[in-house]
Scaffold this active site. Structure first.
Site, PDB file in Angstrom:
ATOM      1  N   LYS A 186       0.828  -1.206   0.000  1.00 53.93           N
ATOM      2  CA  LYS A 186       0.000   0.000   0.000  1.00 53.93           C
ATOM      3  C   LYS A 186       0.863   1.257   0.000  1.00 53.93           C
ATOM      4  O   LYS A 186       0.651   2.175  -0.785  1.00 53.93           O
ATOM      5  CB  LYS A 186      -0.941  -0.014   1.207  1.00 53.93           C
ATOM      6  CG  LYS A 186      -1.900   1.164   1.233  1.00 53.93           C
ATOM      7  CD  LYS A 186      -2.870   1.077   2.398  1.00 53.93           C
ATOM      8  CE  LYS A 186      -3.777   2.301   2.427  1.00 53.93           C
ATOM      9  NZ  LYS A 186      -4.714   2.269   3.571  1.00 53.93           N
ATOM     10  N   GLU A 192      10.180  -5.431   3.899  1.00 49.60           N
ATOM     11  CA  GLU A 192      10.232  -6.818   3.436  1.00 49.60           C
ATOM     12  C   GLU A 192       9.816  -6.936   1.976  1.00 49.60           C
ATOM     13  O   GLU A 192      10.453  -7.642   1.183  1.00 49.60           O
ATOM     14  CB  GLU A 192       9.314  -7.696   4.306  1.00 49.60           C
ATOM     15  CG  GLU A 192       9.726  -7.791   5.760  1.00 49.60           C
ATOM     16  CD  GLU A 192       9.047  -6.754   6.641  1.00 49.60           C
ATOM     17  OE1 GLU A 192       8.947  -6.982   7.854  1.00 49.60           O
ATOM     18  OE2 GLU A 192       8.623  -5.700   6.107  1.00 49.60           O
ATOM     19  N   GLY A 246      -4.690  -2.321   5.109  1.00 53.34           N
ATOM     20  CA  GLY A 246      -3.957  -3.470   4.602  1.00 53.34           C
ATOM     21  C   GLY A 246      -4.605  -4.797   4.949  1.00 53.34           C
ATOM     22  O   GLY A 246      -4.666  -5.710   4.125  1.00 53.34           O
ATOM     23  N   ARG A 247      -5.117  -4.917   6.176  1.00 48.92           N
ATOM     24  CA  ARG A 247      -5.705  -6.197   6.581  1.00 48.92           C
ATOM     25  C   ARG A 247      -7.102  -6.408   6.006  1.00 48.92           C
ATOM     26  O   ARG A 247      -7.730  -7.435   6.269  1.00 48.92           O
ATOM     27  CB  ARG A 247      -5.694  -6.342   8.100  1.00 48.92           C
ATOM     28  CG  ARG A 247      -6.280  -5.199   8.894  1.00 48.92           C
ATOM     29  CD  ARG A 247      -5.970  -5.385  10.384  1.00 48.92           C
ATOM     30  NE  ARG A 247      -6.377  -4.269  11.218  1.00 48.92           N
ATOM     31  CZ  ARG A 247      -5.638  -3.188  11.451  1.00 48.92           C
ATOM     32  NH1 ARG A 247      -4.457  -3.062  10.880  1.00 48.92           N
ATOM     33  NH2 ARG A 247      -6.075  -2.230  12.249  1.00 48.92           N
ATOM     34  N   GLU A 332      -4.141  -7.285  15.329  1.00 44.35           N
ATOM     35  CA  GLU A 332      -3.638  -5.988  14.878  1.00 44.35           C
ATOM     36  C   GLU A 332      -4.714  -4.919  15.026  1.00 44.35           C
ATOM     37  O   GLU A 332      -4.418  -3.748  15.268  1.00 44.35           O
ATOM     38  CB  GLU A 332      -3.165  -6.069  13.424  1.00 44.35           C
ATOM     39  CG  GLU A 332      -2.366  -4.850  12.980  1.00 44.35           C
ATOM     40  CD  GLU A 332      -1.700  -5.036  11.632  1.00 44.35           C
ATOM     41  OE1 GLU A 332      -0.514  -5.415  11.600  1.00 44.35           O
ATOM     42  OE2 GLU A 332      -2.372  -4.815  10.604  1.00 44.35           O
ATOM     43  N   HIS A 363      -3.967 -34.438  17.543  1.00 41.38           N
ATOM     44  CA  HIS A 363      -2.802 -35.273  17.819  1.00 41.38           C
ATOM     45  C   HIS A 363      -1.634 -34.441  18.347  1.00 41.38           C
ATOM     46  O   HIS A 363      -0.492 -34.905  18.331  1.00 41.38           O
ATOM     47  CB  HIS A 363      -2.411 -36.041  16.556  1.00 41.38           C
ATOM     48  CG  HIS A 363      -3.507 -36.941  16.070  1.00 41.38           C
ATOM     49  ND1 HIS A 363      -3.641 -38.249  16.481  1.00 41.38           N
ATOM     50  CD2 HIS A 363      -4.561 -36.701  15.247  1.00 41.38           C
ATOM     51  CE1 HIS A 363      -4.713 -38.787  15.914  1.00 41.38           C
ATOM     52  NE2 HIS A 363      -5.289 -37.867  15.163  1.00 41.38           N
ATOM     53  N   LYS A 484       8.925  -1.302  13.375  1.00 39.00           N
ATOM     54  CA  LYS A 484       9.608  -1.099  12.089  1.00 39.00           C
ATOM     55  C   LYS A 484      10.746  -0.095  12.225  1.00 39.00           C
ATOM     56  O   LYS A 484      11.844  -0.292  11.692  1.00 39.00           O
ATOM     57  CB  LYS A 484       8.606  -0.600  11.045  1.00 39.00           C
ATOM     58  CG  LYS A 484       7.576  -1.620  10.593  1.00 39.00           C
ATOM     59  CD  LYS A 484       6.625  -0.984   9.591  1.00 39.00           C
ATOM     60  CE  LYS A 484       5.540  -1.940   9.149  1.00 39.00           C
ATOM     61  NZ  LYS A 484       4.584  -1.296   8.208  1.00 39.00           N
TER      62      LYS A 484
END
Length: 513
Positions: A186, A192, A246-247, A332, A363, A484
């Site tokens: 965005k 990253e 963003g999410r 978030e 399990h 960040k």
């Protein structure tokens, strides 16, 4: 005042077994947007339910819902509207700002269909999707959910981590001439994503020379910065409105890779399911409003009853990534200790969210669920398809229902002795399962893109209502921003042997230098 009533109700009913509530809650079932939701296994009395509805009124939840859909600036800290819902509004119904946002998908769908038809870069076999956070988790969930049932001719791979191995894994076996790289950021400043895009660009250039840029598409809200990075004005650059967090970006051009994989009609079905949930959320009264009901249950369990975690147990291989997706959406959004006006949050807010795929988790960590000492709530998401193999599907459903039943009802000494008379008394004690853990069950026997759309939209709206109940702004993430900045300073120290004020960090920087 309402919160005091809820606290008093909890104190007066503390110690009442969950089974005492369940018998009176058998009518607590909702059928919404193709999903069948059972709310019966909650330690909530009729009077507590009424107090929770009063809480929703006290917190002006109906007004908040209408404010979001009216395009008001409900993201108060950043002075923005919250408009992800506009992306799934049908063109004929979109008005005002929503109309332009919905129209932004036209170019995306057109481009995707051209790629699928071989009209853009003939011979494309793979899309490499580069993004992180909301630019990765949503599309990754969608692709994983439908890659076995809505199979197309184009595969999608994902790279998100700054660890070099992540991109190297994604590139293994790929041919640049048959690969389209799609970068999603965005801000177009996420470290990253920029790092992986830099490396992917070099990979394309080394093989394709001047043709490299035609094998790269960008989705961003910062087109100038993206074009500067490209060194050209790209025609394969798609926008993202500032009002789309963003999410929440999987409804946008951020899912371009999935649209290429599965087609525009598939994506429209996803949007249609989400819009159907939007309409329900906007119009249903509080007592029938699924996202509101779920948020009130969350408030009761987390804030009043003090559970320590909530887990999503996805009894559907297609939804095995749902818990990871929801961690970002929920934590978030509402992982905050300060309210919207800057004062300390008035109540204990969201707890740890985690989960996994059933029946695999049985399990591993289900032993802890059944006989550990932590307080938690669970929700089982059972999603099947009518064309799935029958025996395995019925077994999957049986395991989900059995786990929910045992979490609620436990396994008492009396039951053990009845089933295993003469058993060593020590072993009897060890076999006891306390039970008493509340759970929700979401069931869908016709799972498809539309069902996925409504499910994700439900979780979005539930998270929004929870934030309002806790008086939080669910649409910013200042904690992420601080981390960040700190990482940037430490990176400089690692690269140039710079100073670090924190002694522990300094010692570790020296170790890695």
């Amino acid at each position: 005042m309402t919160n005091d009533i809820l606290t008093a109700a909890y104190e007066s009913e503390k110690g009442t077994p969950l089974s005492s509530y369940i018998a009176d809650r058998q009518s607590e079932v909702l059928d919404v947007c193709g999903w069948h939701i059972n709310l019966s296994r909650q330690a909530i009395s009729a009077s507590t339910d009424e107090a929770l509805y009063n809480l929703a009124e006290d917190k002006a939840i109906p007004t908040a819902i209408q404010a979001m859909f009216a395009g008001e600036h409900i993201n108060v800290s950043e002075g923005r509207a919250v408009m992800h819902w506009a992306l799934r509004t049908p063109k004929a119904k979109a008005t005002g700002a929503a109309k332009a946002i919905e129209a932004s998908l036209d170019d995306v769908l057109d481009f995707a269909e051209k790629v699928r038809a071989g009209k853009v870069l003939p011979g494309i076999e793979t899309v490499l999707h580069i993004g992180i956070g909301g630019s990765d988790l949503g599309p990754r969930l969608l692709y994983d959910a439908f890659s076995q049932t809505d199979i197309g001719a184009i595969d999608v791979r994902f790279a998100s981590n700054i660890d070099p191995m992540d991109l190297e894994r994604a590139l293994t076996g790929l041919d640049p001439s048959t690969t389209l790289v799609i970068g999603i950021s965005k801000s177009f400043s996420t470290e990253e994503t920029k790092y992986n895009l830099d490396r992917a660009r070099d990979w394309l250039k080394d093989s394709l020379g001047e043709k490299w840029s035609s094998h790269l598409a960008i989705v961003t809200a910062n087109p100038d910065k993206a074009n500067d990075w490209l060194g050209i004005k790209s025609e394969q650059l798609f926008g993202m409105d500032d009002s789309i967090g963003g999410r929440y970006s999987l409804w946008s051009a951020g899912s371009l890779s999935c649209v290429i994989a599965f087609g525009a009609d598939w994506f429209r079905a996803l949007l249609a399911g989400a819009h159907e949930m939007d309409e329900h959320f906007k119009s249903a009264p509080l007592k029938e409003n699924l996202p509101v009901r779920l948020a009130l249950i969350d408030y009761w369990n987390m804030t009043v009853r003090g559970i320590e975690s909530e887990m999503v147990l996805a009894y559907a291989n297609a939804l095995r990534l749902l818990p990871s997706y929801l961690q970002q959406l929920i934590l978030e959004s509402n992982g905050k200790h300060v309210s919207s006006d800057g004062t300390p949050a008035a109540a204990r807010s969201v707890v740890a969210h985690w989960g996994g795929e059933g029946s695999i988790g049985q399990h591993s960590y289900h032993q802890w669920l059944h006989q550990g000492t932590s307080k938690f709530a669970a929700e089982f998401v059972i999603a099947t398809r009518p064309d799935a193999e029958n025996i395995g599907t019925k077994s999957l459903i049986a395991h989900a229902l059995a786990q929910a039943e045992v979490l609620a009802n436990g396994y008492s000494e009396a039951e053990i002795l009845e089933n295993e008379p003469g058993l060593d008394p020590v072993i009897v004690k060890q076999k006891v399962i306390p039970g008493g853990h509340p759970s929700l069950i979401f069931a869908n026997k016709n799972f498809d893109a539309k069902a996925m759309g409504s499910l994700i939209a439900m979780y979005e709206h539930r998270t929004f209502v929870s934030g309002k109940l806790w008086e939080l702004n669910s649409f910013d993430q200042w904690g992420v921003e601080r981390g960040k900045k700190q990482a940037g300073e430490i990176k400089e120290a690692l690269l140039s042997s710079g100073a670090c004020p924190d002694p522990t960090t300094r010692a570790l920087v020296n170790y890695f230098a």
